[in-house]
Design a protein around this motif. Structure first.
Motif, PDB file in Angstrom:
ATOM      1  N   ILE A  53       3.040  11.765  14.616  1.00 53.56           N
ATOM      2  CA  ILE A  53       2.389  10.358  14.468  1.00 53.56           C
ATOM      3  C   ILE A  53       3.066   9.635  13.399  1.00 53.56           C
ATOM      4  O   ILE A  53       3.438   8.582  13.380  1.00 53.56           O
ATOM      5  CB  ILE A  53       0.842  10.562  14.123  1.00 53.56           C
ATOM      6  CG1 ILE A  53       0.032  10.988  15.212  1.00 53.56           C
ATOM      7  CG2 ILE A  53       0.254   9.300  13.483  1.00 53.56           C
ATOM      8  CD1 ILE A  53      -1.186  11.318  14.926  1.00 53.56           C
ATOM      9  N   THR A  54       3.459  10.412  12.277  1.00 48.85           N
ATOM     10  CA  THR A  54       4.159   9.803  10.993  1.00 48.85           C
ATOM     11  C   THR A  54       5.541   9.293  11.504  1.00 48.85           C
ATOM     12  O   THR A  54       5.859   8.524  11.005  1.00 48.85           O
ATOM     13  CB  THR A  54       4.269  10.797  10.012  1.00 48.85           C
ATOM     14  OG1 THR A  54       2.780  11.350   9.745  1.00 48.85           O
ATOM     15  CG2 THR A  54       4.687  10.194   8.730  1.00 48.85           C
ATOM     16  N   ASN A  68       5.440   6.383  13.706  1.00 50.28           N
ATOM     17  CA  ASN A  68       5.139   5.175  12.993  1.00 50.28           C
ATOM     18  C   ASN A  68       6.209   4.666  12.025  1.00 50.28           C
ATOM     19  O   ASN A  68       5.722   3.416  11.660  1.00 50.28           O
ATOM     20  CB  ASN A  68       3.412   5.223  12.497  1.00 50.28           C
ATOM     21  CG  ASN A  68       2.437   5.308  13.339  1.00 50.28           C
ATOM     22  OD1 ASN A  68       2.780   4.759  14.463  1.00 50.28           O
ATOM     23  ND2 ASN A  68       1.445   5.862  13.072  1.00 50.28           N
ATOM     24  N   TYR A  99       8.892   3.041   9.958  1.00 52.94           N
ATOM     25  CA  TYR A  99       9.497   1.776  10.195  1.00 52.94           C
ATOM     26  C   TYR A  99      10.653   1.498   9.300  1.00 52.94           C
ATOM     27  O   TYR A  99      11.778   1.194   9.675  1.00 52.94           O
ATOM     28  CB  TYR A  99       8.556   0.625  10.134  1.00 52.94           C
ATOM     29  CG  TYR A  99       8.813  -0.787  10.196  1.00 52.94           C
ATOM     30  CD1 TYR A  99       9.626  -1.339  11.459  1.00 52.94           C
ATOM     31  CD2 TYR A  99       8.969  -1.718   9.202  1.00 52.94           C
ATOM     32  CE1 TYR A  99      10.143  -2.692  11.722  1.00 52.94           C
ATOM     33  CE2 TYR A  99       9.711  -2.860   9.362  1.00 52.94           C
ATOM     34  CZ  TYR A  99      10.228  -3.217  10.379  1.00 52.94           C
ATOM     35  OH  TYR A  99      10.751  -4.669  10.571  1.00 52.94           O
ATOM     36  N   PHE A 100      10.357   1.763   8.019  1.00 51.36           N
ATOM     37  CA  PHE A 100      11.518   1.397   7.014  1.00 51.36           C
ATOM     38  C   PHE A 100      12.860   2.075   7.139  1.00 51.36           C
ATOM     39  O   PHE A 100      13.849   1.310   7.551  1.00 51.36           O
ATOM     40  CB  PHE A 100      10.978   1.644   5.836  1.00 51.36           C
ATOM     41  CG  PHE A 100      11.297   1.085   4.481  1.00 51.36           C
ATOM     42  CD1 PHE A 100      12.698   0.185   4.689  1.00 51.36           C
ATOM     43  CD2 PHE A 100      11.085   1.225   3.204  1.00 51.36           C
ATOM     44  CE1 PHE A 100      13.211  -0.500   3.626  1.00 51.36           C
ATOM     45  CE2 PHE A 100      11.542   0.525   2.080  1.00 51.36           C
ATOM     46  CZ  PHE A 100      12.577  -0.627   2.393  1.00 51.36           C
ATOM     47  N   LEU A 151      14.691   1.055  10.542  1.00 52.69           N
ATOM     48  CA  LEU A 151      15.016  -0.307  10.271  1.00 52.69           C
ATOM     49  C   LEU A 151      16.363  -0.431   9.582  1.00 52.69           C
ATOM     50  O   LEU A 151      17.304  -1.037   9.893  1.00 52.69           O
ATOM     51  CB  LEU A 151      14.064  -1.209   9.634  1.00 52.69           C
ATOM     52  CG  LEU A 151      14.423  -2.731   9.247  1.00 52.69           C
ATOM     53  CD1 LEU A 151      14.454  -3.079  10.618  1.00 52.69           C
ATOM     54  CD2 LEU A 151      13.514  -3.290   8.218  1.00 52.69           C
ATOM     55  N   THR A 153       8.939   0.843  16.757  1.00 54.34           N
ATOM     56  CA  THR A 153       8.299  -0.056  15.900  1.00 54.34           C
ATOM     57  C   THR A 153       9.341  -1.168  15.499  1.00 54.34           C
ATOM     58  O   THR A 153       8.817  -2.264  15.266  1.00 54.34           O
ATOM     59  CB  THR A 153       8.034   0.859  14.432  1.00 54.34           C
ATOM     60  OG1 THR A 153       9.335   1.799  14.341  1.00 54.34           O
ATOM     61  CG2 THR A 153       6.945   1.517  14.426  1.00 54.34           C
ATOM     62  N   LEU A 212       9.432  -3.845  18.155  1.00 52.29           N
ATOM     63  CA  LEU A 212       8.443  -4.657  17.818  1.00 52.29           C
ATOM     64  C   LEU A 212       8.696  -5.741  17.057  1.00 52.29           C
ATOM     65  O   LEU A 212       8.513  -6.757  17.459  1.00 52.29           O
ATOM     66  CB  LEU A 212       7.149  -3.852  17.369  1.00 52.29           C
ATOM     67  CG  LEU A 212       5.964  -3.345  18.476  1.00 52.29           C
ATOM     68  CD1 LEU A 212       5.051  -2.660  17.623  1.00 52.29           C
ATOM     69  CD2 LEU A 212       5.727  -4.214  19.636  1.00 52.29           C
ATOM     70  N   ARG A 240       8.984  -9.852  18.006  1.00 55.65           N
ATOM     71  CA  ARG A 240       8.238 -10.796  17.403  1.00 55.65           C
ATOM     72  C   ARG A 240       9.309 -12.042  16.885  1.00 55.65           C
ATOM     73  O   ARG A 240       8.874 -13.040  16.846  1.00 55.65           O
ATOM     74  CB  ARG A 240       7.499 -10.178  16.309  1.00 55.65           C
ATOM     75  CG  ARG A 240       7.345 -10.973  14.766  1.00 55.65           C
ATOM     76  CD  ARG A 240       5.860 -11.293  14.492  1.00 55.65           C
ATOM     77  NE  ARG A 240       5.781 -12.031  13.186  1.00 55.65           N
ATOM     78  CZ  ARG A 240       5.758 -13.335  13.242  1.00 55.65           C
ATOM     79  NH1 ARG A 240       5.851 -14.058  14.271  1.00 55.65           N
ATOM     80  NH2 ARG A 240       5.693 -14.074  12.066  1.00 55.65           N
ATOM     81  N   LEU A 293       3.739  -9.948  23.129  1.00 54.15           N
ATOM     82  CA  LEU A 293       3.857  -9.062  21.898  1.00 54.15           C
ATOM     83  C   LEU A 293       2.756  -7.980  21.808  1.00 54.15           C
ATOM     84  O   LEU A 293       2.719  -7.011  21.583  1.00 54.15           O
ATOM     85  CB  LEU A 293       3.714 -10.233  20.622  1.00 54.15           C
ATOM     86  CG  LEU A 293       3.769  -9.622  19.514  1.00 54.15           C
ATOM     87  CD1 LEU A 293       5.052  -8.868  19.332  1.00 54.15           C
ATOM     88  CD2 LEU A 293       3.680 -10.575  18.210  1.00 54.15           C
ATOM     89  N   THR A 322       2.834  -4.192  21.913  1.00 59.01           N
ATOM     90  CA  THR A 322       2.165  -3.708  20.880  1.00 59.01           C
ATOM     91  C   THR A 322       1.216  -2.337  21.385  1.00 59.01           C
ATOM     92  O   THR A 322       1.276  -1.131  20.862  1.00 59.01           O
ATOM     93  CB  THR A 322       1.293  -4.264  20.061  1.00 59.01           C
ATOM     94  OG1 THR A 322       1.906  -5.306  19.518  1.00 59.01           O
ATOM     95  CG2 THR A 322       0.464  -3.835  18.932  1.00 59.01           C
ATOM     96  N   ALA A 377       3.576   0.465  22.283  1.00 54.69           N
ATOM     97  CA  ALA A 377       4.167   0.997  21.168  1.00 54.69           C
ATOM     98  C   ALA A 377       2.935   1.953  20.642  1.00 54.69           C
ATOM     99  O   ALA A 377       3.156   3.062  20.146  1.00 54.69           O
ATOM    100  CB  ALA A 377       4.324   0.277  20.276  1.00 54.69           C
ATOM    101  N   ALA A 378       1.733   1.604  20.809  1.00 51.50           N
ATOM    102  CA  ALA A 378       0.648   2.444  20.090  1.00 51.50           C
ATOM    103  C   ALA A 378      -0.177   3.357  21.110  1.00 51.50           C
ATOM    104  O   ALA A 378      -0.584   4.299  20.825  1.00 51.50           O
ATOM    105  CB  ALA A 378      -0.337   1.423  19.618  1.00 51.50           C
TER     106      ALA A 378
END
Lengths: 321, 309
Positions: free
Chosen positions: B235-236, B239, B241-242, B245, B257, B260, B264, B277, B281, B284-285
């Motif tokens: 899960i971590t 999820n 993103y940083f 990216l 992530t 998404l 946007r 969007l 989402t 993704a979830a």
């Protein structure tokens, strides 16, 4: 940081494993067993140690080194001494970022802790339902990006259901994420939504350790739920609360994702939190040295908070004995 | 994050307070109901929006049901509409290949969860069960690693990944957490230490080597914490993103992530494509919600019986 498990305390101290005391001969030097263990241990620990050295220890040292350099990725890092730090101290945007981050943390942690405590106590005193615990945890499964986007939509000024309700009640629509005063509290609350369930379950775990007899006895004495909360729950939960507080605060200081997908630091730097500024300096302006210096500053702030909080709350001690 | 030290221990049974329907209890239940509503409503709102048309969303913003029920949002999110169709329905028209990002997310998360847990388990076994010089010192070093916030290692790690020419690759995204996290090692070591030594000794007497014991005895016995930790790690990683990216620039390594956020940012002239969007989402979830549904009991109890004492 104390992270214990259900293991009995006697086994918690590092090393001096329990077996050594009862069967010393098996592990004495010279025994084949011992030497075999050493070689096998080397093999077993090699991948993790490699990962630790290369991706944790080395980057930590390198980050500190880079903070003393001018570095743009293309040319070799050039030693500039304290230049980055001097610049940082004189950089109004840095101080703004730090201030905005603190504002975020205070709102986020303040509300989250109170709400999580309320949920945890409700979960304990009202019902033991596993389903409810599961429901409370669901937002934690979402990424910050998803949480940010959903709330961005719900709080949309024109079409969001949040603002529809506000205008139906008769108030003016609020530009939650586009307004300088509203933006940080809004982002803080979005992250409360995502994390409060997880925090509540951690506190719930702490509550489970409080013997139920205490509540029973207090009830016999005619104590109200409110009184029991302040006289039994809070004092006994304090050590757990302290640890949870330190952890969530450290996490909170590293806010980035939600800002990146909702406001991108705006309006007018109002949500330019420290991490976002660091990211922008590194990848927007390729000032890796300066970005590293700000990371060091963040690290220092986080360490200071940990030490301070640990001291103040006497987190290591437990009233339960 | 660094707190879930799950255990297999069962919760102490607490008899719920006697169920009298007092005013206080009713109020408490009302608060609980409100909390559940706030928790769950956004999920419904994602679904309701994803199944609406953008035109319908602006004409009828406070409808509780989907407006002009349609699958158009999902078609746009999955790139099944032609650019012309997409623009006509309020989309951006630029294609985003969500199947690919879904696959990328799955590869990265599986790689991280699988390798990290396996390598961490090996190390944890060495720390908990093997005797070697310097063990406590090395373990102390690992523990100290718990204190380093992730943000601090991100920039130097990016520089390193760049020097390894792994920028914009899935391996580059997975590598920093592929081998271990101090938390995973710590978490598993706690369990291994609680396995009775007699079990191991019996296997030794049967002539099994330590390697065999690790694979045949220890790992199976610790399957519950290992599965719990794997799910949480999955899960971590899913999820995150940083870091992705920073590392990924193109479709080849883009995870959900990041995709998404790109979706946007592709704003059509008409304003955000909310329907598309929210559909994206949901895509993704959803996998995490399904994963959670399968392991809910374990995850919940592992978080709650952690025992941060």
């Amino acid at each position: 940081m104390t992270i214990a498990s259900s293991s009995p305390p006697s086994r918690l101290p590092l090393g001096s494993a329990e077996g050594a005391r009862t069967k010393p001969r098996t592990y004495r030097a010279g025994a084949g067993d011992n030497r075999g263990d050493g070689r096998l241990a080397a093999v077993f620990i090699a991948p993790a140690l490699l990962g630790f050295l290369v991706f944790l220890l080395w980057p930590t040292l390198r980050g500190i080194y880079l903070s003393f350099t001018r570095f743009n990725l293309l040319t070799p890092a050039e030693w500039v001494g304290l230049d980055n730090y001097v610049r940082m101290v004189n950089d109004p945007i840095f101080w703004n970022s730090l201030w905005v981050t603190v504002e975020y943390v205070v709102i986020n942690i303040g509300i989250q802790t109170v709400a999580a405590l309320a949920i945890a106590v409700l979960l304990q005193r009202l019902t033991q339902s596993a389903l409810l615990r599961g429901i409370v945890l669901t937002p934690y499964l979402m990424s910050n990006v998803v949480a940010g986007l959903v709330w961005l939509w719900i709080l949309d000024t024109q079409l969001g259901i949040g603002n529809e309700i506000i205008s139906a009640i008769g108030f003016d629509r609020i530009p939650f994420l586009a307004d300088e005063t509203w933006a940080i509290p809004t982002i803080a609350l979005i992250n409360v939504w995502r994390h409060v369930g997880y925090t509540a379950l951690l506190l719930f775990a702490g509550l489970q350790a409080i013997p139920n007899d205490m509540y029973e006895a207090a009830k016999v004495d005619g104590a109200s739920e409110w009184r029991m909360f302040w006289r039994i729950t809070m004092p006994l939960l304090r050590p757990v609360l302290a640890v949870v507080l330190i952890m969530t605060m450290i996490g909170s200081f590293q806010v980035f994702d939600t800002v990146a997908v909702t406001t991108a630091g705006g309006p007018a730097n109002a949500t330019n939190v420290l991490q976002f500024y660091i990211y922008g300096s590194a990848f927007g302006r390729f000032q890796f040295g300066y970005a590293s210096a700000m990371s060091v500053a963040l690290l220092i702030v986080l360490s200071a908070i940990t030490v301070l909080q640990y001291r103040l709350t006497r987190a290591g001690q437990t009233d339960l004995g | 994050m660094a707190t879930v030290t799950a255990t297999t221990a069962t919760p102490p049974t607490i008899h719920p307070a006697r169920r009298r329907l007092s005013l206080g209890r009713a109020a408490a239940w009302a608060v609980m109901g409100l909390i559940i509503l706030i928790t769950l409503l956004p999920f419904y709102w994602i679904l309701r929006t994803a199944l609406s048309t953008n035109a319908g969303l602006s004409s009828d913003p406070n409808s509780l049901l989907p407006v002009d029920l349609t699958g158009g949002g999902f078609e746009r999110a999955l790139g099944l509409q032609s650019a012309k169709e997409a623009i006509a329905q309020g989309g951006a028209g630029g294609g985003l290949d969500f199947w690919r990002y879904l696959l990328n997310s799955m590869i990265v998360s599986t790689l991280i969860a699988g390798c990290q847990i396996f390598f961490s388990a090996m190390a944890a076994y060495a720390f908990a069960r093997l005797r070697w010089r310097g063990r406590d010192k090395v373990f102390g070093l690992f523990l100290a690693g718990l204190m380093v916030p992730t943000i601090f290692t991100l920039l130097p790690n990016f520089v390193l990944i760049k020097q390894l020419h792994l920028v914009d690759t899935l391996l580059g995204i997975a590598l920093p957490t592929l081998f271990m996290t101090p938390f995973a090692v710590f978490f598993l070591r706690q369990f291994f230490m609680n396995i009775p030594r007699e079990v191991e000794e019996a296997a030794l007497l049967d002539g099994a080597g330590k390697v065999k014991i690790f694979f045949r005895v220890i790992l199976p016995m610790a399957s519950t914490p290992i599965i719990t930790l794997s799910v949480l790690t999955y899960i971590t990683a899913w999820n995150d993103y940083f870091w992705p990216l920073m590392v990924s620039y193109s479709d080849s390594s883009r995870v959900l992530t990041v995709a998404l956020a790109v979706f946007r940012a592709q704003n059509p002239q008409t304003g955000t494509d909310w329907s598309g969007l929210m559909a994206a989402t949901l895509i993704a979830a959803l996998p995490m919600l399904v994963l959670f549904a399968c392991f809910a009991r374990r995850i919940v109890s592992s978080v709650s019986f952690t025992g941060i004492k």
